[in-house]
Enzyme design. Structure first.
Site, PDB file in Angstrom:
ATOM      1  N   SER A  46      67.535-100.017  56.901  1.00  0.00           N
ATOM      2  CA  SER A  46      66.860-101.449  57.261  1.00  0.00           C
ATOM      3  C   SER A  46      65.743-101.412  58.084  1.00  0.00           C
ATOM      4  CB  SER A  46      68.029-102.204  57.899  1.00  0.00           C
ATOM      5  OG  SER A  46      69.008-102.260  57.146  1.00  0.00           O
ATOM      6  N   ILE A  48      65.436-100.917  61.221  1.00  0.00           N
ATOM      7  CA  ILE A  48      65.513-101.566  62.576  1.00  0.00           C
ATOM      8  C   ILE A  48      66.143-100.619  63.790  1.00  0.00           C
ATOM      9  CG2 ILE A  48      65.752-103.732  61.532  1.00  0.00           C
ATOM     10  CD1 ILE A  48      68.651-103.830  61.409  1.00  0.00           C
ATOM     11  N   HIS A  50      68.629-100.865  66.497  1.00  0.00           N
ATOM     12  CA  HIS A  50      69.547-101.926  66.894  1.00  0.00           C
ATOM     13  C   HIS A  50      69.640-102.074  68.451  1.00  0.00           C
ATOM     14  CE1 HIS A  50      71.501-102.795  63.138  1.00  0.00           C
ATOM     15  NE2 HIS A  50      71.144-101.130  62.775  1.00  0.00           N
ATOM     16  N   LYS A 250      77.381-104.186  59.357  1.00  0.00           N
ATOM     17  CA  LYS A 250      76.804-105.316  59.698  1.00  0.00           C
ATOM     18  C   LYS A 250      76.568-106.437  58.594  1.00  0.00           C
ATOM     19  CE  LYS A 250      74.645-102.309  62.780  1.00  0.00           C
ATOM     20  NZ  LYS A 250      75.728-101.118  62.912  1.00  0.00           N
ATOM     21  N   ARG A 311      74.577 -94.424  53.319  1.00  0.00           N
ATOM     22  CA  ARG A 311      75.134 -93.999  54.799  1.00  0.00           C
ATOM     23  C   ARG A 311      76.234 -93.058  54.853  1.00  0.00           C
ATOM     24  NH1 ARG A 311      75.200 -99.540  52.851  1.00  0.00           N
ATOM     25  NH2 ARG A 311      75.856-100.812  54.600  1.00  0.00           N
ATOM     26  N   ILE A 336      76.397 -89.747  60.595  1.00  0.00           N
ATOM     27  CA  ILE A 336      75.150 -90.537  61.163  1.00  0.00           C
ATOM     28  C   ILE A 336      74.789 -91.908  60.210  1.00  0.00           C
ATOM     29  CG2 ILE A 336      72.668 -90.410  62.193  1.00  0.00           C
ATOM     30  CD1 ILE A 336      74.703 -88.828  63.478  1.00  0.00           C
ATOM     31  N   CYS A 402      46.071-103.118  46.894  1.00  0.00           N
ATOM     32  CA  CYS A 402      47.251-103.962  47.640  1.00  0.00           C
ATOM     33  C   CYS A 402      47.231-103.860  49.190  1.00  0.00           C
ATOM     34  CB  CYS A 402      48.631-103.686  47.047  1.00  0.00           C
ATOM     35  SG  CYS A 402      48.532-104.118  45.218  1.00  0.00           S
TER      36      CYS A 402
END
Lengths: 478, 422
Positions: A46, A48, A50, A250, A311, A336, A402
Site C-alpha cells: 500500500s 504507506i 502506518h 486493515k 504478505r 513481515i 506520461c
C-alpha cells in the site's frame, strides 16, 4: 572470505539491515534471487507508513511500527526518498461500532502513537471531502504517512552499497547450515560463509528458519490485490483512508501516493503458492466494491493498472525478530506482513545493532549516511533545468511522456551502483512506464537504452530478469 | 530561457498536425511552427507499412509511411519550420506553450493560435482489469507494431490478440507474415471494432479465427506469458462460467481501443467530451478555449487517415482565420445532439455564420445496424434521411449540413442526428 553477515533477501527489511550494518566496520553480503532489489513484497503493497495504532499492545508489530514511523522522516531526508506525513483516517460506517474507534485510539496511545483523535462526520469531511455518505465517525492519526517503497528500498540498498556492502543479485539460496561456528550459505552461484545471517527472505523466511532451528515457523502467503488510478484523478483523497480493521487485516484502503496516483486495495486471501502474485477477477471486483464503503464515487474508470502482492503471514500473527535460542547468529526478520514497510527501518536498525554487539563491530568512521536520489529535472527551476540540459542534453529528451521522464534520468538509473537492468527496474527508479500508457510508447526506447548501456543485444533485454525477455529475436529469423 | 512568438503553433507532426499546418500556411499565415515529440515527422504513420491509406485523398493505395511522406514533402516545400524530439509540457489558456528538447532546453512559445494534434494512445492492459500475472509478452498492438516494423524485433511467436481494433487486425497479418502463429482474435463485443476490409484481408485471408463476445479472463506465466484463458461473455459482457479455454501462447496483443491524448489540452483548460475523450469543439474545430483548435485522433478517434487530413485542414484554415482576425462573429450557436444510436458528433456546436456552404459532421454509431437510416432532425422535422446498408461502430460516419439548411431554419437551437431502423 568470511563475511560478518550475510543478509538473505534484498527487500526493504534486508536492505534496511544492510544500510544500518554498513555503518559499522563489517563485511556485509546481501543475496537476492531476483535481478533487482525491491522485487518481492516490498514492491507490491500500500506504500504507506502506518501510525501504529492497529497492532496489539506489546507486540513487535506495534513496537517496530511506531519506532519505524518516527525514523522515517529523518531517513527520507538523509537518503532522499519521498515521504509525506499526510495522516490517516479510519472510518466507521456503523453507528453501533463507533466504540471500536475508541478502542483503537486507546490501543494506539498505549502503543505510543501520538496525536490520535476521534472525529465526528463533519470534522472528518473537512479533512476528506469525498468520504462515503455512510461514514459516521473516524479515527485521525496525524503521524501516518505515504512513501515510495521502491525508492525507499533502493535508497537503503544504494547507501549500503556505497558504504561497502556487497550485493549478489540473481542469486538464489538453496541451502544453509552451521559448521565450525560459521554459517555456510549455499546458492545456485556457489557457497558463501559468514559469522551471522539475517533472514529477510519474505514469504520464504520460514523455510530458511526451519533449516536451522527447531523453533519452527509457518508462513502463509496472504495475497492482496490492488488497483492504481491515474494521476489525473490525484487529490481525490488526501489522507490514507481505512475502513475499520478486521481479523484478516486493515481492509481495503484508499490512499494517495507520493507520485500523485491513488492506490486502492488490498484484498486478503490466504494461498499456498508462494509465487502466485496473479491478480484475480474476484479480487479486483472486491477492491472496487469495498472502496465505495469509505470513499464515494471513486473514479475507478481511471484505473491504469492492477497488481497483487503477498504478505508473509506467520502463524503467531506477529513479526519474528532475532535469534532463535538454538541457532546463534541466525537473525530472523520473519513474518513481515503489514506494517512491515513502516517497521522496516526500525527492524533493520535493531538487527544491525544486535549483530554489532554480538560481533563487537566498531562504527565505521567513514560511514556516509547520506545518499542522493536520481536527479529529477522537473523539480528544478527552468533556469537550472536549462543549465543542466546545456551540460547534458539527455535531460532535454523526454522518453516517458506520461510521467515526463527524460533520457538523462533513465541513463542515471542504469549507470548507478546496483543499476537498473530491466524495464521494471528502470520503472521503479524513475517511473518510466509507470504512467497511464503503461510503457506503450516508451518501452522500445528504454529497451534500446538498456541494451546500449549494458552492452547486451536488444532481444536480451528483459521486463524483470530471468526468462522475461521482451522480444524473442529479430524479424524474419523464423 | 528562450521566449519566441509564432502565429500558429501546431502540437504534433503526425498526419493531423501536418495537414493543419499546411492548410494554415496555404491560407496565408506564414509563421507556423510544428512541435513533434518523435524523431521524425509523420507520427504513427511511419510504423504503418501496410497499404490502404490515401484512397480518398489521392485516389490510390499508399502505405502509411508513403502517405505521410507526401504531406511531409508538401510541408517542406512550403518551408514550414518544425522542431523534432520536442515535447510540449504545458499550454496555458493564454496560449503560452512550454516545450523542451535537447538543443533549445526548456522554451516558451507565445502562440496566436494553437492547433492540438497530439493523436491518441492505446488502452493498456492495466486499464482493462484483466486478471492474472504481469509477465513480459503483453503488448498493446501499436507497441508490437513499432517493435516489428521500426526496430526489427519479434515480440513473440505464438500470439493471441484481444480486441479487434484495426491495429490488432493489421498486426495479426503482420505477425503471421513474419512467421508467428496467431491463434485467435477475441473480441468482447458481439461485433468487431475494426474495418470490415481489415477483417477480410488480415484475418479471413489467413484463416485466423475471430471469436466475437469473447474475452481474456486470465494470463498465465510469471516471467513470460505461457498461456491465456479465453472465455465467452454474456450480453452484459460478463464471462460465462464453463466456457473458458486455455490457449498456450507466449504473447498477448491488445487492441482494445484508442484514447485521445488530452493531458496537455487539459492544462489549457479545454473542455473534454466524456464520450470521445477529445475536446468539445464548434464548427471551426475550436475548443472551449478561444484560439485553441483540435483535429485528428486527439479530437476523436478516426478510422481512416484521409478523414484526419480533411478535418485537420479545416482546423488549419480556421486557425488562420482566427489569427488574421477574419472570422465573422458567430451568433447563438446551434447545439448538435447525438440522438438514438449515435454516440457523439463532432462538432458539438455550430455557428451557422461560420459554417461555410457545407459542413461535415462526423460521428460513430453505438451498435451494428443493417438497412437503417441516418436522419437529421431540426426540431420535429426530419430534414435529411439517408439509407445505409450497414452501419457499424468501427466505421466513422458523416452527414453534410448545407448553408441552405441554416437559411431555411432561422433561430434554430438544436439539430439532432439519429439512426432510425424503419
Amino acid at each position: 572470505m568470511i563475511y560478518d553477515t550475510i543478509i538473505i533477501g534484498a527487500g526493504v527489511v534486508g536492505c534496511a539491515a544492510a544500510r544500518f550494518l554498513s555503518a559499522y566496520l563489517a563485511d556485509v553480503l546481501v543475496l537476492e534471487r531476483e535481478e533487482d532489489v525491491c522485487a518481492g513484497t516490498s514492491k507490491a503493497n500500500s506504500a504507506i507508513i502506518h501510525s501504529g495504532y492497529d497492532a496489539p499492545n506489546g507486540s513487535l508489530k506495534a513496537r517496530y511500527n511506531v519506532l519505524g514511523n518516527a525514523m522515517t522522516e529523518k531517513l527520507s531526508r538523509e537518503l532522499d526518498f519521498p515521504f509525506e506525513r499526510r495522516g490517516s483516517l479510519t472510518v466507521c460506517t456503523d453507528p453501533s461500532r463507533v466504540s471500536v474507534l475508541e478502542e483503537l485510539r486507546m490501543r494506539g496511545e498505549k502503543n505510543g502513537v501520538p496525536g490520535l483523535r476521534i472525529l465526528d462526520r463533519d470534522e472528518a469531511l473537512r479533512l476528506e471531502p469525498n468520504l462515503a455518505d455512510g461514514v459516521v465517525a473516524a479515527l485521525f492519526a496525524p503521524t501516518a504517512g505515504i512513501v515510495c517503497p521502491f525508492k525507499m528500498t533502493i535508497a537503503f540498498a544504494e547507501n549500503a552499497c556505497e558504504n561497502g556492502a556487497e550485493f549478489r543479485l540473481n542469486t538464489r539460496v538453496t541451502g544453509l547450515y552451521r559448521e565450525d561456528g560459521l554459517w555456510r550459505v549455499q546458492t545456485d552461484r556457489g557457497e558463501y560463509t559468514s559469522k551471522t545471517v539475517v533472514n529477510a527472505a519474505g514469504v520464504y523466511a520460514d523455510v530458511l528458519n526451519n533449516l536451522v532451528s527447531e523453533r519452527k515457523l509457518r508462513i502463509t502467503p496472504r495475497r492482496g490485490d490492488y488497483i492504481l488510478l491515474d494521476r489525473a484523478v490525484g487529490g481525490y483523497v488526501r489522507h490514507t483512508v481505512f475502513p475499520l480493521p478486521t481479523k484478516l487485516g486493515k481492509g481495503v484502503l484508499v490512499t494517495p501516493t507520493v507520485h500523485g496516483n491513488t492506490i486502492v486495495g488490498p484484498t486478503a486471501v490466504d494461498i499456498e503458492d508462494r509465487e502466485s502474485t496473479a491478480t484475480t477477477a474476484d479480487g479486483i471486483n472486491t477492491v472496487l466494491e469495498r472502496s465505495s464503503l469509505s470513499i464515494k464515487n471513486l473514479p475507478v474508470r481511471s484505473v491504469i493498472t492492477s497488481f497483487a502482492g503477498l504478505r508473509a503471514h506467520e502463524d503467531g500473527g506477529d513479526f519474528v525478530i532475532g535469534e532463535p535460542d538454538d541457532a546463534p547468529g541466525f537473525f530472523n526478520c520473519a513474518g513481515i506482513e503489514s506494517p512491515g514497510l513502516s517497521a522496516a527501518p526500525a527492524i533493520g536498525e535493531e538487527v544491525a545493532r544486535r549483530i554489532a554487539e554480538k560481533l563487537n563491530l566498531k562504527a565505521d568512521p567513514d560511514f556516509k549516511p547520506e545518499r542522493r536520489d536520481i536527479l529529477d529535472p522537473s523539480k528544478l527551476s527552468t533556469e537550472e533545468r536549462n543549465i543542466l540540459i546545456k551540460k547534458n542534453p539527455a535531460y532535454g529528451a523526454i522518453v516517458c511522456r506520461c510521467e515526463g521522464v527524460t533520457e538523462g534520468e533513465i541513463l542515471e538509473a542504469i549507470r548507478r551502483p546496483l543499476g537498473a537492468r530491466s524495464l521494471d527496474a528502470v520503472k521503479r527508479r524513475v517511473r518510466a512506464g509507470m504512467g497511464r500508457c503503461q510503457g506503450g510508447f516508451c518501452s522500445p526506447k528504454v529497451m534500446e537504452l538498456i541494451s546500449r548501456e549494458c552492452g547486451i543485444p536488444l532481444d536480451e533485454v528483459t521486463k524483470c530478469g530471468g526468462a522475461s525477455r521482451i522480444t524473442v529475436g529479430r524479424t524474419k529469423e523464423g | 530561457m528562450t521566449v519566441t512568438e509564432h502565429d500558429i503553433v501546431v502540437i504534433g507532426g503526425g498526419p493531423a498536425g501536418l495537414a493543419a499546418a499546411i492548410a494554415a500556411k496555404k491560407s496565408g499565415v506564414n509563421d507556423v511552427l510544428i512541435l513533434e515529440r518523435g524523431g521524425e515527422l509523420g507520427g504513427i504513420l511511419n510504423q504503418c507499412i501496410h497499404n490502404g491509406f490515401g484512397l480518398h485523398t489521392f485516389g490510390e493505395e499508399l502505405t502509411g509511411s508513403e502517405y505521410a511522406a507526401r504531406f511531409i514533402a508538401e510541408a517542406e516545400e512550403l518551408g514550414i519550420p518544425y522542431k523534432l524530439d520536442t515535447m510540449a509540457l504545458d499550454i496555458t489558456p493564454e496560449r503560452v506553450v512550454t516545450a523542451v528538447n535537447r538543443t533549445d532546453g526548456v522554451m516558451t512559445i507565445k502562440a496566436g493560435a494553437v492547433i492540438l494534434a497530439m493523436g491518441c494512445r492505446e488502452r493498456p492492459r492495466g486499464a482493462l482489469n484483466i486478471a492474472g500475472f504481469r509477465p513480459a509478452g503483453i503488448f498493446s498492438a501499436g507497441t508490437a507494431q513499432r517493435l516489428v516494423n521500426i526496430e526489427g524485433y519479434m515480440p513473440g511467436k505464438e500470439v493471441v490478440i484481444l480486441g479487434s481494433g484495426d491495429i490488432g487486425l493489421i498486426m495479426a497479418r503482420r505477425m503471421t507474415l513474419e512467421g508467428a502463429r496467431v491463434k485467435l482474435v477475441a473480441e468482447l463485443m458481439p461485433y468487431s471494432g475494426g474495418l470490415k476490409r481489415n477483417i477480410v484481408q488480415c484475418l479471413d485471408d489467413f484463416d485466423i479465427p475471430l471469436l466475437l463476445s469473447h474475452t481474456v479472463v486470465d494470463i498465465e506465466g510469471k516471467e513470460r506469458v505461457t498461456a491465456v484463458v479465453v472465455a465467452e461473455v454474456d450480453e452484459n459482457r460478463r464471462p460465462i462460467p464453463g466456457t473458458e479455454q486455455r490457449i498456450s501462447c507466449d504473447t498477448l496483443l491488445l487492441s482494445c481501443g484508442l484514447l485521445p491524448e488530452n493531458e496537455l489540452s487539459q492544462s489549457a483548460g479545454v473542455e473534454l467530451s466524456p464520450v470521445t475523450g477529445g475536446a468539445v469543439v464548434n464548427e471551426s474545430l475550436e475548443t472551449s478555449v478561444g484560439g485553441v483548435f483540435a483535429c485528428g485522433n486527439v479530437l476523436h478517434v478516426h478510422d481512416l487517415v484521409d478523414y484526419v487530413s480533411e478535418e485537420a485542414a479545416l482546423a488549419g484554415e480556421n486557425a488562420a482565420r482566427y489569427v488574421r482576425g477574419e472570422r465573422c462573429e458567430g451568433g447563438e450557436p446551434i447545439s448538435l445532439r447525438a440522438g438514438n444510436g449515435v454516440r457523439y458528433t463532432v462538432p458539438s456546436f455550430i455557428a451557422p455564420e461560420r459554417a461555410g456552404d457545407k459542413l461535415t459532421v462526423r460521428f460513430r454509431v453505438a451498435d451494428v445496424y443493417k438497412n437503417a437510416f441516418v436522419c437529421v432532425y431540426c426540431g420535429d422535422e426530419c430534414v435529411q434521411r439517408r439509407k445505409k446498408r450497414v452501419l457499424a461502430p468501427g466505421e466513422m460516419e458523416q452527414v453534410v449540413l448545407t448553408d441552405r439548411l441554416f437559411a431555411e431554419n432561422p433561430g434554430l437551437s438544436e439539430i439532432t442526428i439519429k439512426i432510425e431502423t424503419a
